[in-house]
Design an enzyme around this catalytic site. Structure first.
Site, PDB file in Angstrom:
ATOM      1  N   CYS A  70      20.103   0.136  21.852  1.00 15.53           N
ATOM      2  CA  CYS A  70      20.359  -0.678  20.656  1.00 15.53           C
ATOM      3  C   CYS A  70      19.779  -2.057  20.919  1.00 15.53           C
ATOM      4  O   CYS A  70      20.162  -2.709  21.900  1.00 15.53           O
ATOM      5  CB  CYS A  70      21.859  -0.764  20.393  1.00 15.53           C
ATOM      6  N   CYS A 177      13.931  -1.896  15.945  1.00 15.69           N
ATOM      7  CA  CYS A 177      15.305  -1.382  15.866  1.00 15.69           C
ATOM      8  C   CYS A 177      15.232   0.093  16.196  1.00 15.69           C
ATOM      9  O   CYS A 177      14.351   0.810  15.687  1.00 15.69           O
ATOM     10  CB  CYS A 177      15.881  -1.605  14.465  1.00 15.69           C
TER      11      CYS A 177
END
Length: 266
Positions: A70, A177
């Site tokens: 992440c 992302c």
């Protein structure tokens, strides 16, 4: 060999599938936080506490390494997670692939969440690694949420909006992302229309972090090994199966054993 991966949601699928492809014999442990997501709008302190909870749930099952799959958690929580778990469990963060994207000195677009776009963290990476390139930061509001929900129509809308902000002469696109790596096809289609079909190189982080995790364990990629590795899933600390939305993606189906081969990453 057991490798854990953590994220707020299913953004970890890309790195997990890359790890599975590189080491079919590795046991994988996926720890996410459906009770606390999304993490992006949280304060750094609040996000770090959620990340610590997810990491502790994984650490209780004694993995050999932990991938923080992440970007947002890596920005705000990586130092804390390393202080908590290392040296017993190596912790590998996820960094947008700005350095390799900018290496040729082309025209680079960095697709990222609105919170990351323009952040001191991302601007620092651009300053340190992309001085010779022309860089455009592209915010992608709603894209990670659409990917998480496996909402194809919402993905197409969010991708189209980001493509409209991307210069038509772009040569390299950084997927900043981890969720975005799950929707490479819609992104390629939108940017092909935007650029008139010009060749674009896409840069994800999934395979790079998988390789780094293996390196930290003194292991090497051996994709030809028999697939003997197991899969454990924790949802906010609770043993579970892969969420139904995960199976909407090729990476999730690969992890579930429903597809034997899949190209992973951007």
């Amino acid at each position: 060999m057991k490798i854990a991966l953590m994220d707020s949601g299913i953004g970890l699928l890309a790195a997990a599938a890359a790890t599975r492809r590189l080491r079919p014999d590795a046991d994988l442990l996926l720890s996410s936080d459906p009770d606390g997501m999304p993490w992006g709008p949280r304060t750094p302190a609040d996000l770090t506490e959620r990340a610590r909870s997810v990491a502790r749930a994984a650490a209780a099952l004694r993995p050999d390494a932990l991938i923080v799959a992440c970007n947002t958690a890596s920005v705000h929580s990586l130092d804390t997670l390393r202080a908590d778990l290392e040296p017993g469990i190596p912790v590998i963060g996820t960094v947008p692939a700005i350095k390799p994207a900018a290496a040729a000195g082309g025209r680079v677009a960095i697709w990222a969440t609105p919170a990351t776009t323009g952040s001191p963290y991302q601007r620092g990476l651009i300053r340190d690694f992309a001085a010779g390139a022309t860089v455009t930061e592209v915010p992608c509001p709603g894209l990670a949420d659409a990917v998480e929900a496996a909402d194809e129509a919402a993905v197409v809308r969010a991708v189209a909006a980001a493509a409209a902000l991307t210069p038509p002469d772009v040569t390299d696109v950084v997927l900043g992302c981890t969720h975005y790596e799950l929707v490479g096809d819609p992104i390629r289609a939108a940017l092909a229309e935007r650029t008139g079909g010009a060749e674009i190189t896409y840069h994800g982080s999934a395979e790079a972090v998988a390789v780094q995790a293996l390196r930290r364990l003194g292991a090497t990629p051996e994709p030809g090994l028999p697939r003997t590795g197991g899969l454990t899933v924790l949802l906010s600390g609770r043993p579970s199966a892969l969420p139904a939305t995960a199976l909407r993606y090729a990476e999730g189906r690969l992890l579930a054993g429903l597809e034997r081969n899949v190209a992973v990453g951007a």
